[in-house]
Design a protein around this motif. Structure first.
Motif, PDB file in Angstrom:
ATOM      1  N   ALA A  47       0.846  -1.185   0.000  1.00  0.00           N
ATOM      2  CA  ALA A  47       0.000   0.000   0.000  1.00  0.00           C
ATOM      3  C   ALA A  47       0.887   1.242   0.000  1.00  0.00           C
ATOM      4  O   ALA A  47       1.767   1.382   0.846  1.00  0.00           O
ATOM      5  CB  ALA A  47      -0.913  -0.001   1.228  1.00  0.00           C
ATOM      6  N   ARG A  48       0.632   2.157  -0.925  1.00  0.00           N
ATOM      7  CA  ARG A  48       1.409   3.388  -0.998  1.00  0.00           C
ATOM      8  C   ARG A  48       1.093   4.277   0.198  1.00  0.00           C
ATOM      9  O   ARG A  48      -0.059   4.491   0.544  1.00  0.00           O
ATOM     10  CB  ARG A  48       1.096   4.109  -2.310  1.00  0.00           C
ATOM     11  CG  ARG A  48       1.958   5.334  -2.585  1.00  0.00           C
ATOM     12  CD  ARG A  48       1.779   5.765  -4.027  1.00  0.00           C
ATOM     13  NE  ARG A  48       0.392   6.028  -4.338  1.00  0.00           N
ATOM     14  CZ  ARG A  48      -0.185   7.236  -4.266  1.00  0.00           C
ATOM     15  NH1 ARG A  48       0.529   8.292  -3.865  1.00  0.00           N
ATOM     16  NH2 ARG A  48      -1.446   7.403  -4.580  1.00  0.00           N
ATOM     17  N   HIS A  49       2.124   4.787   0.830  1.00  0.00           N
ATOM     18  CA  HIS A  49       1.962   5.696   1.969  1.00  0.00           C
ATOM     19  C   HIS A  49       1.578   7.073   1.449  1.00  0.00           C
ATOM     20  O   HIS A  49       2.225   7.621   0.547  1.00  0.00           O
ATOM     21  CB  HIS A  49       3.280   5.773   2.751  1.00  0.00           C
ATOM     22  CG  HIS A  49       3.214   6.636   3.959  1.00  0.00           C
ATOM     23  ND1 HIS A  49       2.811   6.172   5.190  1.00  0.00           N
ATOM     24  CD2 HIS A  49       3.496   7.960   4.132  1.00  0.00           C
ATOM     25  CE1 HIS A  49       2.853   7.146   6.064  1.00  0.00           C
ATOM     26  NE2 HIS A  49       3.263   8.243   5.459  1.00  0.00           N
ATOM     27  N   LEU A  50       0.535   7.671   2.030  1.00  0.00           N
ATOM     28  CA  LEU A  50       0.056   8.968   1.573  1.00  0.00           C
ATOM     29  C   LEU A  50       0.438  10.108   2.515  1.00  0.00           C
ATOM     30  O   LEU A  50       0.854  11.168   2.059  1.00  0.00           O
ATOM     31  CB  LEU A  50      -1.468   8.935   1.393  1.00  0.00           C
ATOM     32  CG  LEU A  50      -1.994   7.933   0.358  1.00  0.00           C
ATOM     33  CD1 LEU A  50      -3.518   7.967   0.319  1.00  0.00           C
ATOM     34  CD2 LEU A  50      -1.405   8.211  -1.015  1.00  0.00           C
ATOM     35  N   ALA A  51       0.276   9.917   3.815  1.00  0.00           N
ATOM     36  CA  ALA A  51       0.584  10.995   4.764  1.00  0.00           C
ATOM     37  C   ALA A  51       0.610  10.422   6.174  1.00  0.00           C
ATOM     38  O   ALA A  51       0.014   9.372   6.453  1.00  0.00           O
ATOM     39  CB  ALA A  51      -0.454  12.112   4.672  1.00  0.00           C
ATOM     40  N   HIS A  52       1.319  11.116   7.058  1.00  0.00           N
ATOM     41  CA  HIS A  52       1.301  10.756   8.474  1.00  0.00           C
ATOM     42  C   HIS A  52       1.597  12.010   9.296  1.00  0.00           C
ATOM     43  O   HIS A  52       2.088  13.009   8.768  1.00  0.00           O
ATOM     44  CB  HIS A  52       2.311   9.651   8.784  1.00  0.00           C
ATOM     45  CG  HIS A  52       3.744  10.083   8.679  1.00  0.00           C
ATOM     46  ND1 HIS A  52       4.408  10.172   7.465  1.00  0.00           N
ATOM     47  CD2 HIS A  52       4.645  10.464   9.624  1.00  0.00           C
ATOM     48  CE1 HIS A  52       5.643  10.578   7.669  1.00  0.00           C
ATOM     49  NE2 HIS A  52       5.819  10.772   8.964  1.00  0.00           N
ATOM     50  N   VAL A  66      -2.241   7.741   6.866  1.00  0.00           N
ATOM     51  CA  VAL A  66      -3.177   7.438   5.783  1.00  0.00           C
ATOM     52  C   VAL A  66      -2.400   6.767   4.666  1.00  0.00           C
ATOM     53  O   VAL A  66      -1.346   7.262   4.236  1.00  0.00           O
ATOM     54  CB  VAL A  66      -3.874   8.706   5.248  1.00  0.00           C
ATOM     55  CG1 VAL A  66      -4.863   8.336   4.141  1.00  0.00           C
ATOM     56  CG2 VAL A  66      -4.582   9.448   6.367  1.00  0.00           C
ATOM     57  N   SER A  67      -2.900   5.638   4.210  1.00  0.00           N
ATOM     58  CA  SER A  67      -2.250   4.916   3.123  1.00  0.00           C
ATOM     59  C   SER A  67      -3.275   4.532   2.071  1.00  0.00           C
ATOM     60  O   SER A  67      -4.490   4.544   2.313  1.00  0.00           O
ATOM     61  CB  SER A  67      -1.546   3.660   3.659  1.00  0.00           C
ATOM     62  OG  SER A  67      -2.459   2.803   4.312  1.00  0.00           O
ATOM     63  N   GLU A  68      -2.760   4.203   0.907  1.00  0.00           N
ATOM     64  CA  GLU A  68      -3.600   3.722  -0.180  1.00  0.00           C
ATOM     65  C   GLU A  68      -4.282   2.420   0.237  1.00  0.00           C
ATOM     66  O   GLU A  68      -3.704   1.604   0.958  1.00  0.00           O
ATOM     67  CB  GLU A  68      -2.699   3.490  -1.389  1.00  0.00           C
ATOM     68  CG  GLU A  68      -3.344   2.840  -2.584  1.00  0.00           C
ATOM     69  CD  GLU A  68      -2.313   2.512  -3.632  1.00  0.00           C
ATOM     70  OE1 GLU A  68      -2.498   2.928  -4.791  1.00  0.00           O
ATOM     71  OE2 GLU A  68      -1.324   1.821  -3.305  1.00  0.00           O
TER      72      GLU A  68
END
Length: 334
Positions: A80-85, A95-97
């Motif tokens: 899962a691609r990491h989006l923000a933390h 938040v991840s894909e």
């Protein structure tokens, strides 16, 4: 996680903590989110992404996951691609894909033998790709670095070969410790350190079991390895420490405190299937002794650091068994 083909039946995002987290990540709160429980996080699964709120037990775990998934960019590892933390009023968040499919834990009971084998063979391919990803030799989760330095020990974790003797010293600080047993353990470890002298560290997930593998059951393939909070640089066969323990003691690996683990008798073929798909993972010289070493590290950590005396005592009993060459591996055919 939930299969994308299954419609959500819950209401649109309304939980204040979820709304605050989505806003902090710069994401829209539209769509529906399915709440999930976990061991250390609150989780919401949306159509496009997954939101997690940690209880803070693992220092900088989401930042560590971001680092690890950054290493995976451009690789063949399904993830899962990491989006923000970040950190907010509700605690650390990430938040991840959302990857398609459901967890291996969820689909396993109803999958037929052919599909089960296909999923484990796909897992073998995913692990081979993971272990080929270039990794800094000193990669450790920040919370694990703290634990190895003597700070509070938040959870189980993968073994760190170079820290095994430190765990003996930590056990020696226990009041009423068994000095003769720990002297035997120190000698046992010293005799086996040479087994790892020529190892090259690779990127190890460190916590692979049914709840951390996403699969497409229709295609019998892995769609994502998830939760890299324990990922680190260690010998590749460290990965087997958790996988084989899961196969032997699956009831001890439920996805949440109030859930049940799988029936171990349904996992008896898993080691053989995995070995067929990724044989080099099992081809290390004196593999069984290496695996016993990894298990000793785990039991020493439990014995030295667990807050419950009963669990510390049970770990001490298993340490004595390990000195005689016996552990849960005796229950597996691999």
């Amino acid at each position: 996680m939930c299969d994308r083909s299954t419609p959500f039946v819950d209401e649109p995002a309304a939980d204040p903590a979820l709304l605050r987290t989505l806003a902090a990540a710069g994401l829209s709160a539209t769509g529906r989110f399915l709440p999930k429980t976990g061991w250390v996080s609150r989780v919401w699964v949306g159509d496009e992404y997954v939101v997690r709120l940690s209880n803070g037990q693992f220092r900088d775990s989401f930042r560590h996951e971001a680092t690890v998934t950054g290493l995976l960019a451009g690789s063949e590892v399904p993830h899962a691609r990491h989006l923000a933390h970040g950190d907010g009023p509700d605690g650390p968040w990430c938040v991840s894909e959302r990857v398609p499919g459901r967890t291996l834990y969820e689909v396993w009971p109803t999958a037929d033998p052919h599909t089960r084998r296909a999923m484990i063979e796909s897992l073998g391919s995913a692990l081979r790709a993971l272990h080929r990803v270039p990794v800094p030799a000193d990669l450790l989760p920040p919370w694990l670095t703290d634990a190895l330095a003597g700070r509070p020990w938040p959870a189980f974790h993968p073994p760190v070969v170079g820290a095994a003797l430190q765990r003996v010293e930590a056990a020696r600080r226990l009041p009423g410790h068994d000095s003769r047993l720990l002297a035997d353990v120190a000698d046992w470890i010293q005799e086996r350190l040479a087994l790892f002298a020529d190892d090259e560290p690779v990127l190890v997930h460190g916590d692979l079991h049914g709840s951390n593998v996403m699969v497409d059951v229709g295609q019998g393939r892995v769609t994502g390895l998830v939760d890299f909070a324990e990922a680190l640089a260690q010998p590749a066969d460290v990965e087997l420490d958790t996988i084989l323990r899961w196969c032997a003691k699956a009831r001890e690996y439920p996805p949440a405190p109030d859930a049940r683990g799988l029936d171990e008798t349904t996992l008896t073929e898993v080691p053989g299937w995995l070995r067929g798909a990724y044989p080099e993972l099992f081809e290390r010289e004196r593999l069984r002794e290496r695996l016993l070493f990894y298990d000793m590290h785990r039991e020493l950590a439990l014995h030295a650091h667990h807050p419950q005396p009963g669990i510390r005592d049970a770990a001490q009993d298993r340490i004595a068994r390990l000195l005689s060459g016996r552990n849960h591996l005796d229950e597996l055919a691999w």
